[in-house]
Design an enzyme around this catalytic site. Structure first.
Site, PDB file in Angstrom:
ATOM      1  N   ASP A 176      34.346  60.039  -4.951  1.00 28.13           N
ATOM      2  CA  ASP A 176      35.143  60.471  -3.800  1.00 28.13           C
ATOM      3  C   ASP A 176      36.635  60.233  -3.987  1.00 28.13           C
ATOM      4  O   ASP A 176      37.402  60.349  -3.033  1.00 28.13           O
ATOM      5  CB  ASP A 176      34.662  59.768  -2.524  1.00 28.13           C
ATOM      6  CG  ASP A 176      34.414  58.277  -2.720  1.00 28.13           C
ATOM      7  OD1 ASP A 176      34.663  57.778  -3.839  1.00 28.13           O
ATOM      8  OD2 ASP A 176      33.968  57.616  -1.775  1.00 28.13           O
ATOM      9  N   ASP A 188      24.018  60.630 -12.880  1.00 26.70           N
ATOM     10  CA  ASP A 188      22.643  60.213 -12.622  1.00 26.70           C
ATOM     11  C   ASP A 188      21.977  61.088 -11.566  1.00 26.70           C
ATOM     12  O   ASP A 188      20.953  60.709 -10.994  1.00 26.70           O
ATOM     13  CB  ASP A 188      22.619  58.754 -12.134  1.00 26.70           C
ATOM     14  CG  ASP A 188      22.871  57.755 -13.249  1.00 26.70           C
ATOM     15  OD1 ASP A 188      22.992  58.179 -14.413  1.00 26.70           O
ATOM     16  OD2 ASP A 188      22.942  56.541 -12.958  1.00 26.70           O
ATOM     17  N   ASP A 226      35.353  56.434  -8.762  1.00 28.17           N
ATOM     18  CA  ASP A 226      34.156  56.902  -8.074  1.00 28.17           C
ATOM     19  C   ASP A 226      34.311  58.368  -7.682  1.00 28.17           C
ATOM     20  O   ASP A 226      35.409  58.928  -7.695  1.00 28.17           O
ATOM     21  CB  ASP A 226      33.892  56.041  -6.836  1.00 28.17           C
ATOM     22  CG  ASP A 226      33.301  54.682  -7.189  1.00 28.17           C
ATOM     23  OD1 ASP A 226      32.920  54.490  -8.362  1.00 28.17           O
ATOM     24  OD2 ASP A 226      33.230  53.813  -6.294  1.00 28.17           O
ATOM     25  N   ASP A 261      31.177  45.332  -9.484  1.00 26.12           N
ATOM     26  CA  ASP A 261      32.619  45.168  -9.627  1.00 26.12           C
ATOM     27  C   ASP A 261      33.045  43.718  -9.376  1.00 26.12           C
ATOM     28  O   ASP A 261      33.784  43.114 -10.158  1.00 26.12           O
ATOM     29  CB  ASP A 261      33.365  46.118  -8.687  1.00 26.12           C
ATOM     30  CG  ASP A 261      32.783  46.134  -7.279  1.00 26.12           C
ATOM     31  OD1 ASP A 261      31.878  45.318  -6.988  1.00 26.12           O
ATOM     32  OD2 ASP A 261      33.225  46.948  -6.452  1.00 26.12           O
TER      33      ASP A 261
END
Length: 325
Positions: A146, A89, A144, A238
């Site tokens: 990271d 995105d 994710d 989540d």
């Protein structure tokens, strides 16, 4: 009159903080009782591995996206049964980097695609839901930007789903790539280690409404869809999804021996943004599911109470401010 109001507020704040202190002792007691429980075993010698889709949601992650995609491409799993989706995105040059990396790994025979959105409808939840519409896997792994999962991540997790049709989610433990960078990252590492080593162990082994941490986990697709899929009406998609799955009766599994390293927020501003999102999302989920949790007959009273108190835990900050004032 003013003195009475101040005294009442002080007593309420002290009482609330003391109550959460006792909740901490309760968690410790339950952990002590379950600390020696045998970890769930996985069947050995599985030849017919299922198809898996790995989803990588990213937004303006130019500094870490190379590491993320490389780690996903290096997962040791049959290539014909592994699909990788980079759900991008971004509005900076991350998109260009992702496109080049995807082309590079596709040329090496990796089934990897980039899904770029020009509008961030639903944010991360919207990106994950959009990717799911073209996902081919029976199981959906989420990482994710990271994170850097090890090459054997799928080999150590997917077999646990075999012969366990009611198992909807596997959550693994977060590791830390930069814990020694500063006092801030060291403190975060300590807090997260406590959360996974104790709180998640208690939630999963004592069946006290286990939850998904948003990344470094794998969903059974049928569980995800049965629970209503990704929804964007809270900022903790989540917790929202895992709460719906638990209420539907799906079983979760936590594998503390499987570690997915990640980069901790290195600045106060980044850490504050993370904590603000978690606090807001947890409160939104409390409002959204509080009545459903109270009415649930699938779960013990102590599990329902623990779930509600955990979702409301950020109110301790408010109580502390009241007490200080």
């Amino acid at each position: 009159m003013l003195q009475l109001i101040l005294q009442t507020a002080s007593v309420i704040a002290l009482g609330g903080l003391a109550f959460y202190g006792f909740l901490g002792f309760f968690t410790l007691l339950v952990y002590w009782r379950h600390r020696g429980d045998a970890a769930p075993g996985a069947p050995c010698g599985i030849l017919d591995l299922p198809r898996v889709t790995v989803q990588l949601p990213v937004f303006n992650e130019r500094y870490v996206v190379d590491r993320l995609i490389r780690a996903a491409a290096e997962l040791r799993y049959p290539r014909e049964r592994l699909q990788i989706q980079v759900l991008d995105d971004s509005i900076d040059d991350t998109t260009t980097r992702v496109a080049a990396l995807v082309a590079h790994y596709r040329a090496q025979g990796v089934d990897i695609d980039m899904h770029h959105r020009t509008r961030r409808d639903g944010y991360k939840a919207g990106a994950l839901a959009g990717g799911l519409s073209t996902a081919t896997g029976e199981y959906i792994a989420v990482f994710d930007a990271d994170f850097e999962p090890g090459p054997d991540f799928l080999q150590r997790t997917i077999p646990h789903f075999m012969n366990a049709p009611d198992l909807g989610l596997i959550q693994t433990r977060w590791g830390h790539l930069n814990a020694s960078e500063s006092a801030l990252t060291a403190a975060q590492a300590l807090a997260l280690d406590k959360h996974f080593a104790m709180e998640q162990t208690v939630r999963f082994r004592a069946e006290l409404f286990p939850k998904f941490n948003g990344t470094a986990g794998i969903w059974r697709r049928s569980c995800l869809e049965d629970s209503g899929g990704w929804q964007s009406d809270t900022v903790c998609e989540d917790l929202c999804l895992s709460t719906r799955a638990v209420l539907r009766g799906w079983r979760f599994c936590f594998l503390p021996e499987v570690v997915a390293p990640a980069e901790l927020p290195a600045s106060i501003a980044a850490y504050k943004n993370q904590q603000a999102r978690w606090a807001r999302g947890s409160t939104q989920c409390l409002i959204k599911f509080g009545a459903d949790i109270l009415r649930s007959r699938r779960h013990r009273r102590v599990a329902r109470l623990y779930a509600l108190l955990s979702m409301a835990a950020y109110c301790t900050s408010l109580l502390l401010i009241v007490l200080l004032l």
